[in-house]
Design a protein around this motif. Sequence first.
Motif, PDB file in Angstrom:
ATOM      1  N   ARG A  30      19.597 -32.518  47.250  1.00  0.00           N
ATOM      2  CA  ARG A  30      18.341 -32.910  46.627  1.00  0.00           C
ATOM      3  C   ARG A  30      18.268 -32.399  45.187  1.00  0.00           C
ATOM      4  O   ARG A  30      17.838 -33.121  44.273  1.00  0.00           O
ATOM      5  N   GLU A  31      18.682 -31.160  44.974  1.00  0.00           N
ATOM      6  CA  GLU A  31      18.631 -30.593  43.630  1.00  0.00           C
ATOM      7  C   GLU A  31      19.581 -31.305  42.680  1.00  0.00           C
ATOM      8  O   GLU A  31      19.279 -31.480  41.493  1.00  0.00           O
ATOM      9  N   LEU A  32      20.738 -31.738  43.189  1.00  0.00           N
ATOM     10  CA  LEU A  32      21.664 -32.494  42.347  1.00  0.00           C
ATOM     11  C   LEU A  32      21.060 -33.845  41.967  1.00  0.00           C
ATOM     12  O   LEU A  32      21.232 -34.322  40.843  1.00  0.00           O
ATOM     13  N   GLN A  33      20.367 -34.474  42.899  1.00  0.00           N
ATOM     14  CA  GLN A  33      19.692 -35.729  42.595  1.00  0.00           C
ATOM     15  C   GLN A  33      18.633 -35.528  41.513  1.00  0.00           C
ATOM     16  O   GLN A  33      18.491 -36.345  40.598  1.00  0.00           O
ATOM     17  N   GLN A  34      17.888 -34.438  41.625  1.00  0.00           N
ATOM     18  CA  GLN A  34      16.861 -34.144  40.635  1.00  0.00           C
ATOM     19  C   GLN A  34      17.496 -33.901  39.263  1.00  0.00           C
ATOM     20  O   GLN A  34      16.985 -34.354  38.231  1.00  0.00           O
ATOM     21  N   LEU A  35      18.620 -33.193  39.252  1.00  0.00           N
ATOM     22  CA  LEU A  35      19.313 -32.912  37.999  1.00  0.00           C
ATOM     23  C   LEU A  35      19.813 -34.206  37.368  1.00  0.00           C
ATOM     24  O   LEU A  35      19.707 -34.404  36.153  1.00  0.00           O
ATOM     25  N   ARG A  36      20.347 -35.079  38.205  1.00  0.00           N
ATOM     26  CA  ARG A  36      20.817 -36.366  37.700  1.00  0.00           C
ATOM     27  C   ARG A  36      19.666 -37.128  37.049  1.00  0.00           C
ATOM     28  O   ARG A  36      19.813 -37.709  35.967  1.00  0.00           O
ATOM     29  N   ALA A  37      18.494 -37.141  37.690  1.00  0.00           N
ATOM     30  CA  ALA A  37      17.346 -37.858  37.150  1.00  0.00           C
ATOM     31  C   ALA A  37      16.910 -37.272  35.810  1.00  0.00           C
ATOM     32  O   ALA A  37      16.599 -38.010  34.869  1.00  0.00           O
ATOM     33  N   VAL A  38      16.903 -35.944  35.722  1.00  0.00           N
ATOM     34  CA  VAL A  38      16.516 -35.285  34.474  1.00  0.00           C
ATOM     35  C   VAL A  38      17.456 -35.683  33.345  1.00  0.00           C
ATOM     36  O   VAL A  38      17.019 -35.996  32.220  1.00  0.00           O
ATOM     37  N   ILE A  39      18.747 -35.695  33.628  1.00  0.00           N
ATOM     38  CA  ILE A  39      19.739 -36.038  32.606  1.00  0.00           C
ATOM     39  C   ILE A  39      19.566 -37.487  32.148  1.00  0.00           C
ATOM     40  O   ILE A  39      19.543 -37.785  30.948  1.00  0.00           O
ATOM     41  N   GLU A  40      19.442 -38.402  33.103  1.00  0.00           N
ATOM     42  CA  GLU A  40      19.353 -39.819  32.751  1.00  0.00           C
ATOM     43  C   GLU A  40      18.053 -40.138  32.007  1.00  0.00           C
ATOM     44  O   GLU A  40      18.069 -40.791  30.963  1.00  0.00           O
ATOM     45  N   ILE A  41      16.939 -39.681  32.557  1.00  0.00           N
ATOM     46  CA  ILE A  41      15.649 -39.987  31.930  1.00  0.00           C
ATOM     47  C   ILE A  41      15.544 -39.305  30.562  1.00  0.00           C
ATOM     48  O   ILE A  41      15.014 -39.879  29.609  1.00  0.00           O
ATOM     49  N   GLY A  42      16.077 -38.091  30.472  1.00  0.00           N
ATOM     50  CA  GLY A  42      16.025 -37.376  29.205  1.00  0.00           C
ATOM     51  C   GLY A  42      16.902 -37.983  28.123  1.00  0.00           C
ATOM     52  O   GLY A  42      16.669 -37.752  26.927  1.00  0.00           O
ATOM     53  N   SER A  43      17.908 -38.770  28.524  1.00  0.00           N
ATOM     54  CA  SER A  43      18.849 -39.342  27.556  1.00  0.00           C
ATOM     55  C   SER A  43      18.561 -40.799  27.226  1.00  0.00           C
ATOM     56  O   SER A  43      19.180 -41.345  26.306  1.00  0.00           O
ATOM     57  N   ILE A  44      17.655 -41.426  27.968  1.00  0.00           N
ATOM     58  CA  ILE A  44      17.479 -42.869  27.808  1.00  0.00           C
ATOM     59  C   ILE A  44      16.998 -43.253  26.415  1.00  0.00           C
ATOM     60  O   ILE A  44      17.431 -44.265  25.847  1.00  0.00           O
ATOM     61  N   ALA A  45      16.100 -42.457  25.824  1.00  0.00           N
ATOM     62  CA  ALA A  45      15.594 -42.791  24.488  1.00  0.00           C
ATOM     63  C   ALA A  45      16.723 -42.800  23.466  1.00  0.00           C
ATOM     64  O   ALA A  45      16.803 -43.703  22.609  1.00  0.00           O
ATOM     65  N   LEU A  46      17.606 -41.806  23.559  1.00  0.00           N
ATOM     66  CA  LEU A  46      18.731 -41.740  22.633  1.00  0.00           C
ATOM     67  C   LEU A  46      19.698 -42.895  22.871  1.00  0.00           C
ATOM     68  O   LEU A  46      20.252 -43.475  21.931  1.00  0.00           O
ATOM     69  N   ALA A  47      19.884 -43.253  24.138  1.00  0.00           N
ATOM     70  CA  ALA A  47      20.771 -44.364  24.466  1.00  0.00           C
ATOM     71  C   ALA A  47      20.239 -45.671  23.882  1.00  0.00           C
ATOM     72  O   ALA A  47      21.006 -46.469  23.326  1.00  0.00           O
ATOM     73  N   VAL A  48      18.935 -45.900  24.003  1.00  0.00           N
ATOM     74  CA  VAL A  48      18.328 -47.116  23.454  1.00  0.00           C
ATOM     75  C   VAL A  48      18.509 -47.159  21.941  1.00  0.00           C
ATOM     76  O   VAL A  48      18.778 -48.216  21.355  1.00  0.00           O
ATOM     77  N   GLU A  49      18.387 -46.005  21.307  1.00  0.00           N
ATOM     78  CA  GLU A  49      18.502 -45.946  19.850  1.00  0.00           C
ATOM     79  C   GLU A  49      19.933 -46.175  19.369  1.00  0.00           C
ATOM     80  O   GLU A  49      20.158 -46.863  18.360  1.00  0.00           O
TER      81      GLU A  49
END
Length: 239
Positions: A104-123
């Motif tokens: 569960r914690e790994l899933q949460q970490l994955r979500a944090v990484i992806e959501i936190g990086s999406i703005a930079l990815a779009v840019e």
Amino acid sequence: MKTSMDARPQESAKTLSAELADHLCERIRNDRLAPGDRLGTEADLADQFGVSRTVVREAIGSLRGLGVVTGRQGLGLCVAEADNFSSVLRKALVPQVASPQGWRELQQLRAVIEIGSIALAVELITAEEIIRLQTIVVEMQRVMQKINQDPAGSSKAYKELDCLFHQTILAASHGNFVKQFHGVLLDYFHAGDLYGHPPTSKGLRDHELIANAIADRNTDAATKLLTDHLKPQLKAPCE
């Protein structure tokens, strides 16, 4: 240039070795040293930092264990190859996969990484990367059309495309450290079959909408869509 570490004579050898390890890591960062670049021999480092070779050996031992440095015959201590980071990270995460809570914690970490990086990815995403993302979605659609004829094979193929889709988004942020970290997490999920739930039309539609929002460079929409897409996985029970 000699760097003194004798300002605190009460420090133990163990503390001095940790301090030396920190200094070496700082040198690697500040001097932008690349894998294979030389740091020096034990004798060089002992002289540069004004410590004993025992302290140097302890510092080197800890950095070797972390995959930061390596020894090369005739060269002494060198910066380790970049892929050692992934290897060390995999080992560090092993205890997490031994329990449902760890998953569960790994899933949460994955979500944090992806959501936190999406703005930079779009840019930063390039036209080629947008095409790649859209091509993956088209392939996911094709696989979904065969789900009834070959459930096991189609589910496996869809899972691989799912991983590739999210890896492509992270790659678009052009952060190598984040990409490696995320890649290790996805490898664990793939091996542990955390994507093992059968593909759904809603999941496919989520990917389509996320890809379209990124192609439109709509940061707010992409962030919301990705967050909503990951929520069910975070809430799903780990068995």
